[in-house]
Design a protein around this motif. Structure first.
Motif, PDB file in Angstrom:
ATOM      1  N   ILE A  41      -4.022   0.414   5.030  1.00 24.07           N
ATOM      2  CA  ILE A  41      -3.274  -0.639   5.728  1.00 24.07           C
ATOM      3  C   ILE A  41      -4.212  -1.610   6.448  1.00 24.07           C
ATOM      4  N   SER A  59       0.837  -1.209   0.000  1.00 21.70           N
ATOM      5  CA  SER A  59       0.000   0.000   0.000  1.00 21.70           C
ATOM      6  C   SER A  59       0.866   1.252   0.000  1.00 21.70           C
ATOM      7  N   LEU A  60       1.962   1.186   0.741  1.00 19.10           N
ATOM      8  CA  LEU A  60       2.882   2.325   0.787  1.00 19.10           C
ATOM      9  C   LEU A  60       3.551   2.535  -0.561  1.00 19.10           C
ATOM     10  N   THR A  73       1.300   4.511  -2.776  1.00 17.68           N
ATOM     11  CA  THR A  73       1.292   5.951  -2.503  1.00 17.68           C
ATOM     12  C   THR A  73       2.551   6.615  -3.030  1.00 17.68           C
ATOM     13  N   SER A  76      -3.915   8.717   2.547  1.00 22.96           N
ATOM     14  CA  SER A  76      -4.582   7.518   2.031  1.00 22.96           C
ATOM     15  C   SER A  76      -3.970   6.248   2.614  1.00 22.96           C
ATOM     16  N   TRP A  77      -2.667   6.290   2.948  1.00 21.84           N
ATOM     17  CA  TRP A  77      -2.015   5.069   3.445  1.00 21.84           C
ATOM     18  C   TRP A  77      -2.622   4.568   4.750  1.00 21.84           C
ATOM     19  N   TYR A  87       6.932   5.324   5.758  1.00 26.24           N
ATOM     20  CA  TYR A  87       5.802   6.257   5.609  1.00 26.24           C
ATOM     21  C   TYR A  87       6.230   7.675   5.973  1.00 26.24           C
TER      22      TYR A  87
END
Length: 406
Positions: free
Chosen positions: A317, A289-290, A293, A312-313, A339
């Motif tokens: 998660i 997911s990271l 982004t 959004s991250w 992050y």
């Protein structure tokens, strides 16, 4: 000299009211309870809010009264702890100021001016005005923004941000709503605004110690979980609202960003060192997911602004990641450092301030030299951005210097 009688706070925590002492309401846990190690009613309020958000789709509809009265009077400077001689304006004038600031300035910061216009903007505003709990949270978020912009009145606006948010959560908790086509939009905006408000508080007005900061950050991740719950279980409703185009395009932007390799080394380390399959899968989901982004960060668009990208991250998660972070698992802390590079890249955004650099340096100190190879890429980003003349200029620009640090 006779003692001045203590004026009781209407919104002070239960323990301070019982002990007849002034409550420090500007904290998730008030200062008196923190010092005396007592249970504080404020400490559970945000936790209750994220539970309510997650349970919205399962709650039965209640006919409770929607409106919750806002504070009827402003505190004096001493009550607000402002430390200045600036009197608080009358409540109606203050609310007008906060609403005007949201419409004229904060909506631009949030990118609402780019994603809604014309009839869609009217529809969005109508949803805000029809839900008193949402209006209170919007005013609270506006007050939080002003507390960062106007440092000479910071405690004054921060006080009202806390008070209005308390009323918003109380009003929402009394409704026991079920998501439907009429309320899905205000609920989604409320959840997003509350989560971002809380994230900003944890990042910008952060705790003194890194351990306390981590506890607070995990709490904010729980609130972002509420956004995910509302979005996933009411998606078909949201696609009939003024935000339908934005939701579709932002999801597409995250999926279609040019592939990058920033997280490949971290994925390899996780695959080769984390033995538990469930934990390894949790980390992989958080890292993938990271990477999404980071990919989208290279091609920011009107549909996915830098601010909406960075926040959004926490929504994407898996819930189990926040549990691993609460346990201080080293791998979870490394992912947090990755992050933090995004936060650091966008340190001029008022919602983040200098939190990225703080997290990166704190994780390095917390884990020590044994984890240095895991943190190679985040530290390289920190070195490049810290040495860049452009970054130095950005850090001294007006919009950043108006942002308070720890």
């Amino acid at each position: 000299m006779a003692r001045k009688p203590h004026k009781k706070s209407r919104l002070g925590c239960v323990e301070c009211k019982r002990r007849h002492i002034k409550c420090d309401e500007g904290r998730p846990t008030c200062g008196n309870c923190n010092i005396s190690r007592r249970a504080c009613s404020y400490a559970s309020m945000i936790s209750e809010a994220h539970i309510i958000l997650e349970q919205f789709p399962r709650n039965s509809r209640s006919a409770g009264k929607a409106d919750k009265q806002r504070p009827s009077d402003s505190p004096t400077p001493s009550q607000a702890g402002s430390g200045s001689d600036i009197d608080s304006p009358p409540v109606n004038a203050l609310h007008l100021e906060l609403f005007h600031h949201f419409v004229q300035d904060l909506s631009v910061s949030l990118g609402l001016d780019r994603i809604v216009s014309g009839n869609r903007a009217i529809g969005l505003m109508g949803s805000m005005l029809a839900a008193p709990y949402l209006m209170d949270q919007i005013l609270a978020f506006s007050a939080l923004h002003l507390s960062i912009l106007r440092r000479d009145q910071q405690k004054h606006y921060k006080y009202h941000a806390d008070q209005l948010q308390t009323h918003a959560i109380s009003a929402l908790n009394s409704l026991k709503l079920e998501v439907n086509p009429e309320n899905c939009l205000p609920l989604f905006i409320f959840a997003s605004c509350l989560a971002n408000h809380t994230l900003c508080e944890k990042l910008v007005f952060r705790a003194d110690s890194f351990d306390d900061f981590l506890d607070d950050f995990v709490q904010s991740l729980h609130l972002h979980r509420g956004i995910r719950a509302i979005t996933s279980q009411s998606w078909h409703f949201l696609l009939e609202t003024p935000l339908k185009d934005t939701l579709r395009k932002s999801g597409q932007a995250l999926d279609d960003g040019p592939p990058g390799d920033e997280c490949l080394e971290l994925l390899s380390l996780v695959d080769t060192t984390v033995s538990d399959p469930a934990t390894r899968d949790t980390y992989r989901q958080a890292i993938e997911s990271l990477q999404k982004t980071l990919n989208a960060n290279r091609v920011l668009s009107p549909e996915l602004s830098a601010m909406s990208l960075v926040i959004s991250w926490p929504v994407m998660i898996p819930p189990e990641y926040s549990d691993r972070l609460a346990e201080r698992r080293p791998e979870a802390l490394v992912i947090l450092a990755y992050y933090a590079t995004l936060l650091h890249m966008h340190s001029t955004i008022w919602l983040f301030g200098d939190s990225g650099e703080y997290i990166l340096r704190s994780v390095n100190a917390y884990l020590g030299n044994a984890w240095e190879h895991w943190l190679r890429w985040p530290n390289e980003v920190l070195r490049i951005y810290s040495a860049s003349p452009q970054a130095s200029e950005m850090r001294t620009s007006a919009d950043l210097t108006s942002t308070p640090g720890a």
